[in-house]
Design an enzyme around this catalytic site. Structure first.
Site, short mmCIF file in Angstrom:
data_model
loop_
_atom_site.label_atom_id
_atom_site.label_comp_id
_atom_site.label_asym_id
_atom_site.label_seq_id
_atom_site.Cartn_x
_atom_site.Cartn_y
_atom_site.Cartn_z
N GLY A 1 39.78 74.98 85.05
CA GLY A 1 39.48 76.30 84.51
C GLY A 1 38.01 76.68 84.66
N THR B 1 34.57 75.85 74.70
CA THR B 1 35.59 74.83 74.91
C THR B 1 36.56 75.26 76.02
OG1 THR B 1 37.15 73.39 73.77
CG2 THR B 1 37.19 75.72 73.14
N ALA B 2 37.19 74.27 76.66
CA ALA B 2 38.03 74.54 77.83
C ALA B 2 39.08 75.62 77.56
CB ALA B 2 38.72 73.24 78.27
N LYS C 1 34.41 59.48 81.16
CA LYS C 1 35.74 58.97 80.85
C LYS C 1 36.71 59.75 81.71
CE LYS C 1 35.31 57.56 76.10
NZ LYS C 1 33.94 57.89 75.78
N GLY D 1 32.77 71.21 77.79
CA GLY D 1 33.26 72.10 76.74
C GLY D 1 32.36 72.09 75.52
N ASP D 2 32.96 71.82 74.38
CA ASP D 2 32.23 71.76 73.11
C ASP D 2 32.21 70.32 72.60
OD1 ASP D 2 31.22 73.39 70.61
OD2 ASP D 2 32.56 71.83 69.88
N MET E 1 44.45 67.42 77.35
CA MET E 1 44.80 66.07 77.82
C MET E 1 46.32 65.88 77.93
SD MET E 1 41.97 63.88 75.68
CE MET E 1 41.78 64.96 74.27
N PRO F 1 33.07 74.70 80.14
CA PRO F 1 34.21 74.17 80.88
C PRO F 1 33.99 73.97 82.39
CG PRO F 1 34.56 76.47 80.37
CD PRO F 1 33.23 76.11 79.78
N ASP G 1 29.18 63.32 80.51
CA ASP G 1 30.56 63.01 80.81
C ASP G 1 30.84 63.29 82.28
OD1 ASP G 1 31.03 62.42 78.21
OD2 ASP G 1 32.07 64.28 77.73
N1 SAH Z 1 35.21 68.74 74.70
C1 SAH Z 1 36.04 69.29 75.73
C2 SAH Z 1 37.42 68.64 75.82
C3 SAH Z 1 37.39 67.21 76.24
S1 SAH Z 1 39.00 66.52 76.33
C4 SAH Z 1 36.16 70.81 75.52
O1 SAH Z 1 35.76 71.31 74.46
O2 SAH Z 1 36.65 71.49 76.42
C5 SAH Z 1 39.36 66.67 78.05
C6 SAH Z 1 40.49 67.65 78.29
O3 SAH Z 1 39.98 68.96 78.22
C7 SAH Z 1 41.11 67.55 79.66
O4 SAH Z 1 42.11 66.56 79.70
C8 SAH Z 1 41.71 68.93 79.82
O5 SAH Z 1 42.92 69.05 79.11
C9 SAH Z 1 40.68 69.79 79.11
N2 SAH Z 1 39.71 70.40 80.04
C10 SAH Z 1 38.38 70.17 80.08
N3 SAH Z 1 37.80 70.96 81.00
C11 SAH Z 1 38.78 71.71 81.55
C12 SAH Z 1 38.82 72.72 82.55
N4 SAH Z 1 37.72 73.11 83.20
N5 SAH Z 1 40.02 73.27 82.84
C13 SAH Z 1 41.14 72.90 82.23
N6 SAH Z 1 41.17 71.95 81.26
C14 SAH Z 1 40.00 71.36 80.92
#
Ligand code: SAH
Length: 277
Positions: A220, A141-142, A80, A112-113, A191, A35, A58
């Site tokens: 985060g 993941t986030a 994106k 994230g993942d 999102m 994250p 990304d």
């Molecule tokens: N594959 C990623 C998610 C991608 S979708 C994962 O597993 O985390 C993108 C969304 O993830 C963002 O709109 C937000 O809601 C969340 N996100 C990603 N990184 C974040 C972070 N560091 N802190 C808070 N939300 C996060």
């Protein structure tokens, strides 16, 4: 052993075999970058990054993570971000396949993942269809990273017996609000920043008490992480007051009420994470 003719025959046989049969065809590794905090990478992800010739990443991948790549690796941002132009998914798939076919070690680096709202499934399908060797390295993941750094346990024997990750992106269909509004459960919306008002109102309309705790966690695990805690009734107004900070997650559930007690990062126990404190 001096058998020149035999050696020549072996060499010619090897040369006539296609590259992939020799194991030197390229490959693609879908890598979860976690994250934000680069130290949340897995050892496997780190090794893949250090091996990569080409990295397609990304926008959400932090610079700290990209710094683990080789200096001579080609880094391509295919980011994106909501509202802004991004590389269409077909072009990303085509680029992954083209680089791999050149014999390159390609890393597709995702925030994230890769398999949690990351389109990893679609990319893996395209690679399989093209006959390109591919593998997946999971990431934090986030929701897991942000909740941990905020001091919000996603499950807790007294508050939540389950957790749901759901996307609130306006492109998708409406989620099953009645189920998401049930008590004893934590819901994490990815999102959802732009739709926070709609989310809170829908949960309340489907039976969630307006006083149910909710938190917004922005950026985060980064040193800039922000946590706003409120209730379903007030979370939209509270987050509007701070202004849009992305990326952000919305967490809904009674576990949020533990945050003030368990905020280890700011309660002194976070010394080990001085960079984030
Ligand atoms: N594959 C990623 C998610 C991608 S979708 C994962 O597993 O985390 C993108 C969304 O993830 C963002 O709109 C937000 O809601 C969340 N996100 C990603 N990184 C974040 C972070 N560091 N802190 C808070 N939300 C996060």
């Amino acid at each position: 052993d001096g058998d020149r003719r035999g050696a020549t025959a072996v060499a010619q046989r090897l040369l006539s075999r296609p590259a992939h049969a020799l194991g030197c065809a390229g490959e693609v590794v879908l890598v979860g970058a976690g994250p934000g905090d680069p130290e949340l990478l897995t050892l496997k992800a780190l090794r893949a990054l250090q091996d990569a010739d080409v990295i397609l990443h990304d926008r959400l991948v932090s610079n700290g993570v990209l710094e683990f790549a080789r200096r001579d690796a080609v880094k391509i941002c295919v980011g994106k971000s909501s509202g802004r132009a991004s590389t269409p998914q077909d072009s990303i798939n085509a680029a992954l396949i083209a680089h791999a076919r050149q014999g390159k070690r390609v890393v597709r680096l995702k925030g994230g993942d890769p398999f949690v709202f990351g389109r990893g499934g679609e990319e893996l399908e395209a690679l399989a269809h093209a006959g390109v060797r591919a593998s997946v390295i999971p990431g934090i993941t986030a929701a897991l990273g942000a909740a941990a750094y905020a001091g919000i346990p996603l499950t807790h024997r007294s508050h939540a017996h389950g957790v749901t990750f759901v996307t609130a992106h306006d492109g998708g269909a409406e989620p099953d609000w009645r189920t998401l509004a049930l008590p004893g459960h934590t819901v994490v919306f990815y999102m959802g920043l732009a739709r926070i008002e709609h989310i809170a109102a829908s949960l309340i309309a489907h039976g969630a008490p307006p006083a149910r705790p909710a938190a917004l966690i922005a950026q985060g695990t980064a040193p800039t992480q922000r946590v706003i805690t409120a209730t379903l009734r007030t979370i939209a107004a509270e987050s509007a007051r701070v202004g849009p900070i992305s990326p952000a997650l919305l967490l809904v559930g009674d576990v949020v009420s533990l945050q003030s007690k368990l905020d280890w990062l700011h309660n002194g126990a976070g010394a080990a994470l001085s960079a984030s404190a």
